[in-house]
Design an enzyme around this catalytic site. Structure first.
Site, PDB file in Angstrom:
ATOM      1  N   ASP A 270      27.682  87.353  24.306  1.00  0.00           N
ATOM      2  CA  ASP A 270      28.555  86.776  25.327  1.00  0.00           C
ATOM      3  C   ASP A 270      29.999  87.216  25.091  1.00  0.00           C
ATOM      4  OD1 ASP A 270      26.643  85.461  26.793  1.00  0.00           O
ATOM      5  OD2 ASP A 270      26.769  83.608  25.624  1.00  0.00           O
TER       6      ASP A 270
ATOM      7  N   HIS B 256      34.937  90.502  26.773  1.00  0.00           N
ATOM      8  CA  HIS B 256      35.775  91.708  26.689  1.00  0.00           C
ATOM      9  C   HIS B 256      35.657  92.541  27.964  1.00  0.00           C
ATOM     10  CE1 HIS B 256      36.054  90.800  22.387  1.00  0.00           C
ATOM     11  NE2 HIS B 256      37.112  91.589  22.388  1.00  0.00           N
TER      12      HIS B 256
ATOM     13  N   ASN C  92      35.698  81.849  30.355  1.00  0.00           N
ATOM     14  CA  ASN C  92      35.199  80.672  29.620  1.00  0.00           C
ATOM     15  C   ASN C  92      36.180  79.498  29.677  1.00  0.00           C
ATOM     16  OD1 ASN C  92      32.695  81.398  28.706  1.00  0.00           O
ATOM     17  ND2 ASN C  92      33.345  81.940  26.632  1.00  0.00           N
ATOM     18  N   GLU C  93      37.352  79.712  29.083  1.00  0.00           N
ATOM     19  CA  GLU C  93      38.294  78.595  28.992  1.00  0.00           C
ATOM     20  C   GLU C  93      39.676  79.050  28.542  1.00  0.00           C
ATOM     21  OE1 GLU C  93      37.442  79.954  25.653  1.00  0.00           O
ATOM     22  OE2 GLU C  93      35.827  78.511  25.858  1.00  0.00           O
TER      23      GLU C  93
ATOM     24  N   ASP D 221      45.138  67.469  18.461  1.00  0.00           N
ATOM     25  CA  ASP D 221      45.013  68.877  18.062  1.00  0.00           C
ATOM     26  C   ASP D 221      45.216  69.819  19.242  1.00  0.00           C
ATOM     27  OD1 ASP D 221      44.470  67.992  15.567  1.00  0.00           O
ATOM     28  OD2 ASP D 221      42.439  68.836  15.428  1.00  0.00           O
TER      29      ASP D 221
ATOM     30  N   ALA E  53      40.463  66.121  19.378  1.00  0.00           N
ATOM     31  CA  ALA E  53      40.956  65.143  18.413  1.00  0.00           C
ATOM     32  C   ALA E  53      42.261  64.470  18.845  1.00  0.00           C
ATOM     33  CB  ALA E  53      41.145  65.815  17.047  1.00  0.00           C
TER      34      ALA E  53
END
Ligand code: NAP
Ligand code: MN
Length: 266
Positions: A45, A50, A121-122, A149, A184
């Protein structure tokens, strides 16, 4: 039809790349690493991430296909043994194209303008050394002050990646949505965040605003890492652009989820 190949650097992927090239040329396709119609990604993936960023300026023309030389992937969902069948389908143009939503990220700097990114993805916003403090706005209204975080904003197809490790939901990629997930968060009697992941529809937006002008932080767009400072706000929304995948046989998303995370008979 023109093809390009993005491959991981291991021996199996290299070997398969040479084989794929030979087959595709034999079937009359043209090798064109500049302006392809179809991009074969050979590896995992990560390799497809890339490939996506390499050809993100051609999204309205390119279709991606992923072959996995390691474990089954979400984008890399073809087996090496299926290569011949795949080449035949490409040559005969006998495939469907599915479109998945992408995340648009706009980083507004105090002094130097706006940078735009697309993520498959993100995107994440993290502060490695001190607590990240950011105001979260939804559609222009203050929602919460986040301390912790970091925050992750993922696409539906990216929801099985980092987002899942953070306890976010898996979202079917036919849904035009983005998901905001906490890393977190500090929650006590003084500091409060919602705690749950939020799923936003296409016409909504989410903005993160550093509370202190001197807040330095790290941003990721998929596998790409960017150090940020002097940021006024970061805006996230479902992108107008979509990513296209060539589909040669049905392999429903929930089956890929099952095979990747649940089934142990592979
Ligand atoms: P990597 O460290 O090799 O990626 C971590 C794992 O995520 C790999 O097993 C990768 O698969 C898998 N992956 C990538 N996209 C996926 C998807 N859409 N659904 C399910 N699994 C997926 O780094 P990389 O290959 O450059 O990939 C970058 C991605 O890693 C980021 O976009 C982020 O999603 C993910 N990541 C995850 C964590 C975490 O889970 N704690 C932390 C940082 C980054 P392959 O082995 O097939 O490449
Ligand atoms: Mn990887």
């Amino acid at each position: 039809m023109n093809f390009a190949i993005q491959a991981r650097l291991d021996d199996q992927s290299k070997e398969l790349t040479e084989l794929a090239k030979t087959y595709l040329l034999d079937f009359g396709l043209k090798h064109d690493e500049e302006s392809p119609d179809i991009v074969l990604s050979i590896g995992g993936d990560g390799t497809l991430l890339h490939a996506f960023h390499r050809f993100s300026h051609l999204l309205d023309k390119v279709s991606f296909v992923g072959i996995h030389t390691g474990h089954l992937g979400f984008y890399a969902d073809w087996k090496p043994s299926e290569l011949e069948k795949l080449v035949l389908s490409i040559a005969k143009k006998d495939f469907n194209v599915v479109e998945y939503p992408l995340l648009e990220v706009q980083v507004h700097h105090n002094s130097s303008g706006v940078n735009k990114y697309l993520a498959l993805n993100e995107a994440t916003v993290k502060s490695p050394s001190v607590t990240l403090v950011m105001d979260v706005e939804l559609n222009g209204k203050h929602f919460e002050r986040f301390r912790g975080d970091g925050l992750c904003v993922s696409t539906p197809s990216g929801s099985t990646a980092y987002n899942k490790a953070l306890g976010g939901a898996i979202i079917h990629p036919t849904l035009q949505a983005i998901q905001l997930t906490e890393m977190a968060s500090i929650n006590n009697r003084v500091f409060r965040t919602v705690g749950s992941s939020l799923v936003l529809p296409a016409h909504h937006n989410c903005e993160l605003k550093p509370v202190s002008e001197s807040q330095e932080f790290n941003m990721t767009i998929d596998h790409i890492s960017l150090d940020q400072s002097d940021v006024a706000k970061i805006q996230f929304n479902v992108a107008r652009e979509k990513v296209r995948f060539a589909r040669f046989r049905p392999f429903p998303f929930w089956e890929r989820v099952h095979e990747s995370f649940v089934s142990n008979d592979v």
